[in-house]
Each structure stands twice: as structure tokens, then as C-alpha cells.
Design a protein around this motif. Structure first.
Motif, PDB file in Angstrom:
ATOM      1  N   LEU A 116      11.054  45.491  31.159  1.00 41.31           N
ATOM      2  CA  LEU A 116      12.396  44.923  31.068  1.00 41.31           C
ATOM      3  C   LEU A 116      13.389  46.062  30.938  1.00 41.31           C
ATOM      4  O   LEU A 116      13.308  46.870  30.010  1.00 41.31           O
ATOM      5  CB  LEU A 116      12.502  43.985  29.869  1.00 41.31           C
ATOM      6  CG  LEU A 116      11.580  42.762  29.884  1.00 41.31           C
ATOM      7  CD1 LEU A 116      11.975  41.793  28.775  1.00 41.31           C
ATOM      8  CD2 LEU A 116      11.629  42.052  31.226  1.00 41.31           C
ATOM      9  N   LEU A 117      14.313  46.137  31.879  1.00 43.60           N
ATOM     10  CA  LEU A 117      15.261  47.245  31.930  1.00 43.60           C
ATOM     11  C   LEU A 117      16.515  46.927  31.124  1.00 43.60           C
ATOM     12  O   LEU A 117      16.912  45.770  30.997  1.00 43.60           O
ATOM     13  CB  LEU A 117      15.636  47.544  33.383  1.00 43.60           C
ATOM     14  CG  LEU A 117      14.466  47.948  34.282  1.00 43.60           C
ATOM     15  CD1 LEU A 117      14.891  47.967  35.734  1.00 43.60           C
ATOM     16  CD2 LEU A 117      13.918  49.315  33.861  1.00 43.60           C
ATOM     17  N   GLY A 118      17.157  47.974  30.616  1.00 40.31           N
ATOM     18  CA  GLY A 118      18.352  47.778  29.814  1.00 40.31           C
ATOM     19  C   GLY A 118      17.984  47.298  28.426  1.00 40.31           C
ATOM     20  O   GLY A 118      16.839  46.971  28.130  1.00 40.31           O
ATOM     21  N   SER A 119      18.955  47.250  27.538  1.00 37.46           N
ATOM     22  CA  SER A 119      18.683  46.896  26.142  1.00 37.46           C
ATOM     23  C   SER A 119      19.066  45.468  25.814  1.00 37.46           C
ATOM     24  O   SER A 119      18.768  44.987  24.734  1.00 37.46           O
ATOM     25  CB  SER A 119      19.453  47.843  25.202  1.00 37.46           C
ATOM     26  OG  SER A 119      20.843  47.771  25.487  1.00 37.46           O
ATOM     27  N   ASN A 120      19.709  44.746  26.747  1.00 34.53           N
ATOM     28  CA  ASN A 120      20.256  43.446  26.380  1.00 34.53           C
ATOM     29  C   ASN A 120      19.695  42.268  27.162  1.00 34.53           C
ATOM     30  O   ASN A 120      19.899  41.129  26.778  1.00 34.53           O
ATOM     31  CB  ASN A 120      21.789  43.446  26.559  1.00 34.53           C
ATOM     32  CG  ASN A 120      22.469  44.442  25.646  1.00 34.53           C
ATOM     33  OD1 ASN A 120      22.070  44.590  24.510  1.00 34.53           O
ATOM     34  ND2 ASN A 120      23.482  45.122  26.157  1.00 34.53           N
ATOM     35  N   HIS A 121      19.014  42.495  28.291  1.00 38.21           N
ATOM     36  CA  HIS A 121      18.589  41.382  29.131  1.00 38.21           C
ATOM     37  C   HIS A 121      17.758  40.359  28.378  1.00 38.21           C
ATOM     38  O   HIS A 121      17.998  39.170  28.433  1.00 38.21           O
ATOM     39  CB  HIS A 121      17.796  41.891  30.336  1.00 38.21           C
ATOM     40  CG  HIS A 121      18.633  42.616  31.333  1.00 38.21           C
ATOM     41  ND1 HIS A 121      19.864  42.156  31.734  1.00 38.21           N
ATOM     42  CD2 HIS A 121      18.434  43.776  32.026  1.00 38.21           C
ATOM     43  CE1 HIS A 121      20.391  42.994  32.632  1.00 38.21           C
ATOM     44  NE2 HIS A 121      19.533  43.986  32.811  1.00 38.21           N
ATOM     45  N   ARG A 122      16.764  40.857  27.630  1.00 31.69           N
ATOM     46  CA  ARG A 122      15.852  39.918  26.973  1.00 31.69           C
ATOM     47  C   ARG A 122      16.484  39.316  25.723  1.00 31.69           C
ATOM     48  O   ARG A 122      16.371  38.128  25.475  1.00 31.69           O
ATOM     49  CB  ARG A 122      14.561  40.643  26.595  1.00 31.69           C
ATOM     50  CG  ARG A 122      13.509  39.693  26.039  1.00 31.69           C
ATOM     51  CD  ARG A 122      12.186  40.381  25.882  1.00 31.69           C
ATOM     52  NE  ARG A 122      11.114  39.391  25.888  1.00 31.69           N
ATOM     53  CZ  ARG A 122       9.870  39.673  26.201  1.00 31.69           C
ATOM     54  NH1 ARG A 122       9.546  40.876  26.590  1.00 31.69           N
ATOM     55  NH2 ARG A 122       8.937  38.741  26.146  1.00 31.69           N
ATOM     56  N   THR A 123      17.157  40.150  24.926  1.00 35.51           N
ATOM     57  CA  THR A 123      17.705  39.650  23.682  1.00 35.51           C
ATOM     58  C   THR A 123      18.826  38.667  23.934  1.00 35.51           C
ATOM     59  O   THR A 123      18.998  37.704  23.194  1.00 35.51           O
ATOM     60  CB  THR A 123      18.203  40.808  22.807  1.00 35.51           C
ATOM     61  OG1 THR A 123      19.061  41.639  23.588  1.00 35.51           O
ATOM     62  CG2 THR A 123      17.058  41.644  22.311  1.00 35.51           C
ATOM     63  N   ALA A 124      19.631  38.883  24.966  1.00 32.91           N
ATOM     64  CA  ALA A 124      20.691  37.937  25.293  1.00 32.91           C
ATOM     65  C   ALA A 124      20.087  36.591  25.667  1.00 32.91           C
ATOM     66  O   ALA A 124      20.566  35.533  25.272  1.00 32.91           O
ATOM     67  CB  ALA A 124      21.544  38.476  26.443  1.00 32.91           C
ATOM     68  N   THR A 125      18.980  36.639  26.425  1.00 37.07           N
ATOM     69  CA  THR A 125      18.297  35.393  26.816  1.00 37.07           C
ATOM     70  C   THR A 125      17.718  34.706  25.586  1.00 37.07           C
ATOM     71  O   THR A 125      17.816  33.492  25.418  1.00 37.07           O
ATOM     72  CB  THR A 125      17.155  35.704  27.806  1.00 37.07           C
ATOM     73  OG1 THR A 125      17.717  36.350  28.942  1.00 37.07           O
ATOM     74  CG2 THR A 125      16.456  34.435  28.248  1.00 37.07           C
ATOM     75  N   ALA A 126      17.130  35.520  24.681  1.00 34.24           N
ATOM     76  CA  ALA A 126      16.513  34.955  23.486  1.00 34.24           C
ATOM     77  C   ALA A 126      17.551  34.245  22.615  1.00 34.24           C
ATOM     78  O   ALA A 126      17.314  33.141  22.123  1.00 34.24           O
ATOM     79  CB  ALA A 126      15.818  36.051  22.687  1.00 34.24           C
TER      80      ALA A 126
END
Length: 470
Positions: A456-466
Motif C-alpha cells: 500500500l503506497l502513501g501513508s493515508n490510503h488505507r487509514t482514510a478507508t479504515a
């Protein structure tokens, strides 16, 4: 954050690995509430890494034709555990006990003896040899960017596939590699025991003061030089051992290396494994799948034309859709009998390739690429060709995107493997349970070895989705 998942199906153990990059402020914790809080606060942290999470999964289909730990001893016991699946990440502090030159020279000496003496299968309860890991990853203190006081590593095997991942939060880089072996595991084992170290040594000769474009080209050159060194060392070892093991001349491996450093994502490849980028850059809806490397196979028309032009007016270069009737791949590591006449002569009877007029027929010239990661780049999929026997690039990207949206804290690589097995079972007219009861070796009739890594690239893609789905 380290994670480890075990699933058992009729006695078969599959292990996946995962790694959550929490930046320099991350600390180990066993408290579930603390972990949850850390996950929510990832995007608030000062994180040097360009990726936020790495997950991997693998599945065996093939019986291993040879069980030689080609770098047995100093390196091999650490990188090649008996458990036939990737291990979890493990923090490995550096150690000045051995220099890189000592490591390489010792491993090369052990190659010759181990190629000649195929060891018996190792027990499944063998654990990591952390002393060997420390030696393998013992960087000297220089200004080179792959040097770090502490790295985290994962590695393992699935049939003839080998996988590695090495990360330094401290210096903000990630190294991943998949070695898809064929006709035996020796070449893939050799790569797992030497290529990362070759790359580290070459890269640490670079000067960070170079201009940006010049530095990128220097990195690509270092990757290629490290691969050439590994190829030369392997074929030299094969020549020394082929009287006792003539089968070694036909053993080879695909190579796929991905190095993420800062905003730059470098790829090196031989064969038909793929690195896929999922990006929204330049499109209005959804994600687009971009293949970062070429497929080096006779089935690729561009590669087929290149191969034929390298052997003009020579009949019989392609027979039955294969190079000299033996191999679909046009570029690969090892497979010396299609590169050198004297290695072909080591084979007897029908195993020997007739009329070797203009070798080499299989190239070791890799595909090289550097991509600057943008805000629109969401994740990368690195996988052996077993995945793409069932899914197109676009289908793989869509499956990962779907999984991340619905299970933001799960393992997307494992999900891809699960979907592959379900599709393989359906295609064969079997239930999932029936397919999973088929032993390794016979499973090759239904699917190949498959190894998948999702970054997962970048620091926000997954946490924003979560946070959106909570």
C-alpha cells in the motif's frame, strides 16, 4: 506492526506475513487498544516511508525436485527455513561481525559443495537462524542508503517460489523480491541467498550527491550489475558441480525485484512475474492497472520478435511455442544449457538440445524501470505468474481494491490467493475442500505455485478507508 496468520486445511499449513509501517515513532506493543490507537493515528505521524503497509501470501503446487540449500550454512539457514511458506517480519539489528566480502566469499564456497550434495528435506519445525540473519544483513556504516542500523525481514518458500522482503523504517526504503524457480529450486535458492546482498553492496557505492536523474540511472545500473554477478557466480558453480548433478544445467528462475526508496519505485525483472501499479492518476473513476515490467515469454509478440531477430536465418529456434522446444521464457536466470554449449553437452540423450548454433538462446538482460510515486498511486501488486494464470492485471487490482474497502485491516495478498484457489477449484469442477486435499505435486494440474506481495503506497490510503468504514 508485525502480524502473522496461520490457517490449516486438512493438515496443510499456510503462513502469510504482514507489516504495518508506523514510522519512526512506532514502538512494539501487545495491547490491542494501543495498537488500534496507533493504527488510527498513522496519518498524523511523520513517516519517512512511501508505503504504509506490506502484505504477502503464498501457496505451493509443485513438489520440490531438489532440496539443495544452495547457500547452506552462513546464509542459507536463515533465509531458507524448512517451513514451506513465507515467515512473518522479524526485526534484525545490524552486526559488525562479518564484512560483506566475507559473507559473499563464504556463501560462494558453500555453493560448490552443496550443489554436489543434495541435502535431505528439513523438518517443518525449524525456526529462523537469527545469527545467520544478522550476518546476512550486517551493513557497514557508510553513507549508502541501504545501510541501516536496524532492518526488518521476511522470507520463505512456496514450492519452487522464493520470496524476500527487507524494510528499514529508519532510512525509508523497502526491498521486495520474488524468485519463481523452474525444473528445481536450486536457482531460486541461490538468488534468495545472494542477490539482496549483491544489490546492497552495489548500491552502497553510490554517492547521494548525484543529480536526481543521474542517481536513478545509477541505481538501475547497480541492480543490473548485481544480477549479472549472481548469474556468473551461479553458472560457475553449476560448471564445477555438473559431473555429479548434470540436472543443474536445466534449472533456472524468474526474477522480480522491487526497490522503493523515497518517492522512487525501481523494478528489475527476468521472466514472466509481474509488478502491477494501481493508480487513479489521469482517470476520473476507479483505479487503472499499469504493468511496470515486460513479460519475457514467447507468448509476448514483442519479445518473440526480439528473440527471432537475435537468431536470424536459424531454423528450429522456436518449436512448439518454446525456445528450442524447451522453455517458454526468453529471459531467465540460470538455465545454463540454453546459454552455453558445454553445459548443454553435460546432458545425455534426448535431454540434450540438438543444434545449438548460436547460444545463448535465453537472455539475462533484465527489464528495468523507475517510477516516481504520485498521490494517485494507491498500491502495487508483485506476483509470480501463477496469479496471472487466473486473473488479468485489471481483475487483480479490482480484487485488492474491493478487499481494502471492505477489510481495511486485513491481508489483501492472502485474499488474492484465496480467490485464486476458489477459481481453480471451480474451473476443475471441484469443491474448495476437495482441491485443498490434493497433495503438492498433483496440485500442479490445477494451479501453479503462486506468491503475492501487496504494497500500500502513501501513508493515508488505507487509514482514510479504515476511518470511513468505522
Amino acid at each position: 506492526m508485525l502480524s502473522r496468520m496461520f490457517t490449516e486445511c486438512d493438515g496443510q499449513l499456510n503462513v502469510s506475513f504482514g507489516y504495518q509501517c508506523l514510522g519512526p515513532r512506532w514502538k512494539e506493543t501487545n495491547n490491542a487498544k494501543e495498537i488500534s490507537t496507533l493504527e488510527k493515528d498513522i496519518k498524523k505521524q511523520s513517516n519517512k516511508s512511501t508505503f504504509s503497509c506490506l502484505s504477502g501470501a503464498a501457496l505451493s503446487a509443485n513438489v520440490t525436485l531438489a532440496n539443495t540449500n544452495i547457500c547452506n550454512g552462513l546464509i542459507g539457514t536463515g533465509l531458507l527455513p524448512g517451513l514451506d511458506s513465507p515467515k512473518t517480519f522479524q526485526r534484525v539489528p545490524s552486526s559488525p561481525s562479518l564484512s560483506s566480502a566475507d559473507i559473499l566469499s563464504t556463501s560462494l564456497q558453500s555453493n560448490v559443495s552443496n550443489l554436489s550434495n543434495c541435502s535431505s528435506p528439513q523438518s517443518d519445525d525449524i525456526e529462523w537462524d537469527t545469527t545467520a540473519l544478522r550476518s546476512m544483513s550486517a551493513p557497514s556504516k557508510t553513507d549508502g542508503f541501504l545501510n541501516a542500523m536496524e532492518v526488518q525481514m521476511a522470507g520463505g518458500a512456496a514450492g519452487e517460489d522464493r520470496v524476500q522482503a527487507v524494510c528499514s523504517e529508519e532510512n525509508g526504503w523497502l526491498f521486495c523480491a520474488i524468485y519463481d524457480g523452474f525444473n528445481g529450486r536450486d536457482a531460486a535458492d541461490f538468488l534468495a541467498g545472494s542477490l539482496y546482498e549483491n544489490i546492497r553492496i552495489n548500491l552502497n557505492t553510490l554517492q547521494n550527491g548525484e543529480k536526481e536523474d543521474g542517481f536513478r540511472q545509477s541505481v538501475l545500473s547497480c541492480l543490473q550489475q548485481a544480477l549479472e554477478q549472481a548469474e556468473n557466480d551461479f553458472l560457475y558453480s553449476v560448471e564445477l558441480a555438473m559431473d555429479g548433478r548434470p540436472d543443474l544445467v536445466s534449472i533456472g528462475s524468474c526474477v522480480l525485484v522491487v526497490l522503493l526508496y523515497g518517492q522512487d519505485l525501481y523494478t528489475l525483472s527476468l521472466g514472466d512475474s509481474r509488478a502491477i501499479l494501481a493508480t487513479s492518476e489521469g482517470i476520473t473513476n476507479g483505479l487503472m492497472a499499469v504493468q511496470l515490467n515486460d513479460s519475457h515469454s514467447i507468448d509476448n509478440e514483442v519479445e518473440r520478435s526480439r528473440f527471432l531477430s537475435d537468431h536470424p536465418n536459424e531454423p528450429g529456434t522456436i518449436i512448439g511455442g518454446k525456445v528450442k522446444g524447451r522453455l517458454k521464457l526468453t529471459r531467465a536466470f540460470g538455465v545454463g544449457y540454453l546459454k552455453k554449449k558445454k553445459l548443454n553437452d553435460a546432458l545425455m540423450g534426448i535431454l540434450r538440445v540438438p543444434k545449438l548454433v548460436s547460444p545463448p538462446y535465453v537472455s539475462t538482460q533484465p527489464s528495468l524501470c523507475v517510477h516516481k510515486v504520485s498521490e494517485g498511486d494507491h498500491f502495487g501488486i508483485i506476483a509470480s505468474d501463477g496469479l496471472f494464470d487466473f486473473f488479468s492485471n485489471e481483475e487483480a487490482v479490482n480484487l485488492v481494491q474491493y478487499f481494502i474497502l471492505n477489510s481495511p485491516s486485513g491481508n489483501p495478498a492472502e485474499f488474492l490467493v484465496q480467490q485464486l484457489v476458489s477459481k481453480a477449484a471451480k474451473n476443475a469442477g471441484l469443491t474448495l475442500e476437495e482441491l485443498m486435499r490434493v497433495p503438492a505435486g498433483r496440485r500442479r494440474e490445477y494451479h501453479d505455485d503462486v506468491t503475492v506481495i501487496v504494497i500500500l503506497l502513501g501513508s493515508n490510503h488505507r487509514t482514510a478507508t479504515a476511518s470511513t468504514n468505522q
